[in-house]
Design a protein around this motif. Sequence first.
Motif, PDB file in Angstrom:
ATOM      1  N   LEU A  40       0.845  -1.189   0.000  1.00 27.69           N
ATOM      2  CA  LEU A  40       0.000   0.000   0.000  1.00 27.69           C
ATOM      3  C   LEU A  40       0.878   1.236   0.000  1.00 27.69           C
ATOM      4  CD1 LEU A  40      -2.885   1.274   0.327  1.00 27.69           C
ATOM      5  CD2 LEU A  40      -2.442   1.271   2.788  1.00 27.69           C
ATOM      6  N   THR A  41       0.474   2.208  -0.809  1.00 28.59           N
ATOM      7  CA  THR A  41       1.070   3.540  -0.774  1.00 28.59           C
ATOM      8  C   THR A  41      -0.007   4.509  -0.321  1.00 28.59           C
ATOM      9  OG1 THR A  41       2.627   3.034  -2.563  1.00 28.59           O
ATOM     10  CG2 THR A  41       2.188   5.357  -2.109  1.00 28.59           C
ATOM     11  N   ALA A  42       0.312   5.354   0.635  1.00 29.86           N
ATOM     12  CA  ALA A  42      -0.684   6.290   1.173  1.00 29.86           C
ATOM     13  C   ALA A  42       0.009   7.569   1.603  1.00 29.86           C
ATOM     14  CB  ALA A  42      -1.423   5.662   2.350  1.00 29.86           C
ATOM     15  N   VAL A  43      -0.801   8.617   1.790  1.00 28.22           N
ATOM     16  CA  VAL A  43      -0.256   9.901   2.227  1.00 28.22           C
ATOM     17  C   VAL A  43      -1.001  10.370   3.469  1.00 28.22           C
ATOM     18  CG1 VAL A  43       0.503  10.590  -0.066  1.00 28.22           C
ATOM     19  CG2 VAL A  43      -1.795  11.225   0.703  1.00 28.22           C
ATOM     20  N   PHE A  44      -0.270  11.042   4.350  1.00 30.63           N
ATOM     21  CA  PHE A  44      -0.869  11.740   5.480  1.00 30.63           C
ATOM     22  C   PHE A  44      -1.161  13.162   5.012  1.00 30.63           C
ATOM     23  CE2 PHE A  44       1.383   8.283   7.490  1.00 30.63           C
ATOM     24  CZ  PHE A  44       0.578   7.934   8.572  1.00 30.63           C
ATOM     25  N   ALA A  45      -2.431  13.541   4.980  1.00 27.54           N
ATOM     26  CA  ALA A  45      -2.832  14.848   4.462  1.00 27.54           C
ATOM     27  C   ALA A  45      -3.694  15.579   5.490  1.00 27.54           C
ATOM     28  CB  ALA A  45      -3.592  14.697   3.156  1.00 27.54           C
ATOM     29  N   VAL A  46      -3.527  16.890   5.564  1.00 27.26           N
ATOM     30  CA  VAL A  46      -4.295  17.686   6.527  1.00 27.26           C
ATOM     31  C   VAL A  46      -5.603  18.143   5.903  1.00 27.26           C
ATOM     32  CG1 VAL A  46      -2.309  18.470   7.848  1.00 27.26           C
ATOM     33  CG2 VAL A  46      -3.062  19.783   5.882  1.00 27.26           C
ATOM     34  N   ARG A  47      -6.637  18.236   6.736  1.00 25.97           N
ATOM     35  CA  ARG A  47      -7.962  18.657   6.284  1.00 25.97           C
ATOM     36  C   ARG A  47      -8.267  20.102   6.673  1.00 25.97           C
ATOM     37  NH1 ARG A  47      -7.461  13.865   4.148  1.00 25.97           N
ATOM     38  NH2 ARG A  47      -8.633  12.100   5.014  1.00 25.97           N
ATOM     39  N   GLN A  48      -7.419  20.713   7.512  1.00 22.15           N
ATOM     40  CA  GLN A  48      -7.656  22.077   7.957  1.00 22.15           C
ATOM     41  C   GLN A  48      -6.321  22.757   8.201  1.00 22.15           C
ATOM     42  OE1 GLN A  48      -8.996  20.251  12.138  1.00 22.15           O
ATOM     43  NE2 GLN A  48      -9.206  22.467  12.136  1.00 22.15           N
ATOM     44  N   SER A  49      -6.335  24.071   8.223  1.00 22.34           N
ATOM     45  CA  SER A  49      -5.106  24.828   8.457  1.00 22.34           C
ATOM     46  C   SER A  49      -4.613  24.605   9.879  1.00 22.34           C
ATOM     47  CB  SER A  49      -5.361  26.320   8.232  1.00 22.34           C
ATOM     48  OG  SER A  49      -5.744  26.578   6.893  1.00 22.34           O
ATOM     49  N   GLY A  50      -3.296  24.595  10.034  1.00 23.97           N
ATOM     50  CA  GLY A  50      -2.742  24.405  11.367  1.00 23.97           C
ATOM     51  C   GLY A  50      -1.232  24.374  11.354  1.00 23.97           C
ATOM     52  N   VAL A  51      -0.678  23.939  12.469  1.00 25.77           N
ATOM     53  CA  VAL A  51       0.772  23.808  12.639  1.00 25.77           C
ATOM     54  C   VAL A  51       1.076  22.341  12.927  1.00 25.77           C
ATOM     55  CG1 VAL A  51       2.785  24.499  14.000  1.00 25.77           C
ATOM     56  CG2 VAL A  51       0.986  26.168  13.485  1.00 25.77           C
ATOM     57  N   VAL A  52       2.064  21.804  12.254  1.00 28.95           N
ATOM     58  CA  VAL A  52       2.384  20.372  12.347  1.00 28.95           C
ATOM     59  C   VAL A  52       3.279  20.088  13.550  1.00 28.95           C
ATOM     60  CG1 VAL A  52       3.411  18.401  11.145  1.00 28.95           C
ATOM     61  CG2 VAL A  52       2.284  20.211   9.839  1.00 28.95           C
ATOM     62  N   ALA A  53       2.999  18.969  14.219  1.00 25.49           N
ATOM     63  CA  ALA A  53       3.897  18.437  15.250  1.00 25.49           C
ATOM     64  C   ALA A  53       3.616  16.947  15.397  1.00 25.49           C
ATOM     65  CB  ALA A  53       3.695  19.141  16.586  1.00 25.49           C
ATOM     66  N   GLY A  54       4.663  16.165  15.558  1.00 23.71           N
ATOM     67  CA  GLY A  54       4.488  14.743  15.825  1.00 23.71           C
ATOM     68  C   GLY A  54       4.689  13.821  14.647  1.00 23.71           C
ATOM     69  N   LEU A  55       5.358  14.272  13.607  1.00 22.97           N
ATOM     70  CA  LEU A  55       5.567  13.405  12.443  1.00 22.97           C
ATOM     71  C   LEU A  55       6.383  12.168  12.800  1.00 22.97           C
ATOM     72  CD1 LEU A  55       6.109  16.164   9.763  1.00 22.97           C
ATOM     73  CD2 LEU A  55       4.370  14.367   9.653  1.00 22.97           C
ATOM     74  N   ALA A  56       7.284  12.295  13.757  1.00 24.52           N
ATOM     75  CA  ALA A  56       8.069  11.125  14.166  1.00 24.52           C
ATOM     76  C   ALA A  56       7.182  10.049  14.774  1.00 24.52           C
ATOM     77  CB  ALA A  56       9.161  11.532  15.147  1.00 24.52           C
ATOM     78  N   CYS A  57       6.105  10.449  15.439  1.00 24.53           N
ATOM     79  CA  CYS A  57       5.183   9.462  16.021  1.00 24.53           C
ATOM     80  C   CYS A  57       4.558   8.613  14.914  1.00 24.53           C
ATOM     81  CB  CYS A  57       4.087  10.163  16.811  1.00 24.53           C
ATOM     82  SG  CYS A  57       4.667  11.064  18.259  1.00 24.53           S
ATOM     83  N   ALA A  58       4.146   9.261  13.830  1.00 26.44           N
ATOM     84  CA  ALA A  58       3.558   8.525  12.710  1.00 26.44           C
ATOM     85  C   ALA A  58       4.599   7.605  12.070  1.00 26.44           C
ATOM     86  CB  ALA A  58       3.002   9.498  11.681  1.00 26.44           C
ATOM     87  N   ARG A  59       5.790   8.115  11.899  1.00 22.33           N
ATOM     88  CA  ARG A  59       6.857   7.296  11.295  1.00 22.33           C
ATOM     89  C   ARG A  59       7.159   6.072  12.145  1.00 22.33           C
ATOM     90  NH1 ARG A  59      11.998   7.443  12.766  1.00 22.33           N
ATOM     91  NH2 ARG A  59      11.895   9.561  13.660  1.00 22.33           N
ATOM     92  N   LEU A  60       7.254   6.253  13.449  1.00 16.48           N
ATOM     93  CA  LEU A  60       7.603   5.146  14.334  1.00 16.48           C
ATOM     94  C   LEU A  60       6.454   4.150  14.480  1.00 16.48           C
ATOM     95  CD1 LEU A  60       9.545   7.149  17.045  1.00 16.48           C
ATOM     96  CD2 LEU A  60      10.513   5.483  15.440  1.00 16.48           C
ATOM     97  N   ALA A  61       5.209   4.615  14.370  1.00 16.91           N
ATOM     98  CA  ALA A  61       4.078   3.690  14.425  1.00 16.91           C
ATOM     99  C   ALA A  61       4.108   2.736  13.243  1.00 16.91           C
ATOM    100  CB  ALA A  61       2.760   4.473  14.443  1.00 16.91           C
ATOM    101  N   VAL A  62       4.384   3.260  12.066  1.00 21.81           N
ATOM    102  CA  VAL A  62       4.482   2.408  10.881  1.00 21.81           C
ATOM    103  C   VAL A  62       5.686   1.482  10.986  1.00 21.81           C
ATOM    104  CG1 VAL A  62       4.867   2.393   8.385  1.00 21.81           C
ATOM    105  CG2 VAL A  62       3.257   4.041   9.390  1.00 21.81           C
TER     106      VAL A  62
END
Length: 281
Positions: A40-62
């Motif tokens: 599977l190929t997928a993307v993490f995409a935002v649905r609303q404006s904001g400030v990003v934090a925690g990308l390492a959490c997503a990477r480590l979960a996968v």
Amino acid sequence: MTPPIPDLLIEPVVRAALAEDLGRAGDVTAQACIAAEARLTAVFAVRQSGVVAGLACARLAVAALDPTARFEILAADGDRVDPGAVLARVEGNARAILSAERTALNLLGRLSGVATLTRAYVDAVAGTKARIADTRKTTPGLRHLEKYAVRCGGGLNHRFGLDDAILIKDNHVAACGGVGEALRRARAAAGHLMKIEVEVDGLDQLEEALPFAPDVIMLDNFSRDDLVRAVALAAGRVVLEASGGVNLQTVRRIAESGVDVISVGALTHSAPVLDIGLDAA
């Protein structure tokens, strides 16, 4: 750019969250519906404006479920993003990615929400000397991550725990018999690297505290006029922190009183989750 937290400190949180979700038998839906060798190929995409934090959490979960997965980060923690922005792209075992999806999104959305709310407060006091700080009103087990998210949003961290600074609150004052006595005891016990802060609830207590030269004085639930008087009384001798009654409607006027720091529990206890999704590409 906010210095990242080492993976070593994030992994226990991610693994505990995955274990909670996988339960006793693992992802029975993915096992039933997805072939073991499917990709599977997928993307993490935002649905609303904001400030990003925690990308390492997503990477480590996968990575915990598919160590061979390719995880490409396309944004940085602290970035402002608009709806539709792609934060990361992942390619790997389909079962693993789908099993990690909710844990990854829960942590990424939560931390991005904290960063987004923090940025709103930081923007609200722009042009004043005041800095926005968090508190210990954090989600149990997530304090270090939520405080990282505050930094991603441009805020300051207050204490991480009970052991890294002396903070004399109203109940400590009551138990000691007064602000002065509490500060005397604190000064006698503190090491040369230990900062001392005291909370005061009126100008009389502020005047009592000033001769003891604490590092910080917290002005708890002061009126706007009393904040201005407190700044004049302190005359730059001590860092002044305003706390209590702070929201996005009041924070600007509090900042304009001349205080140095404004602590806001809402940054972590009331931040809405930023809406982020995982979409098959």
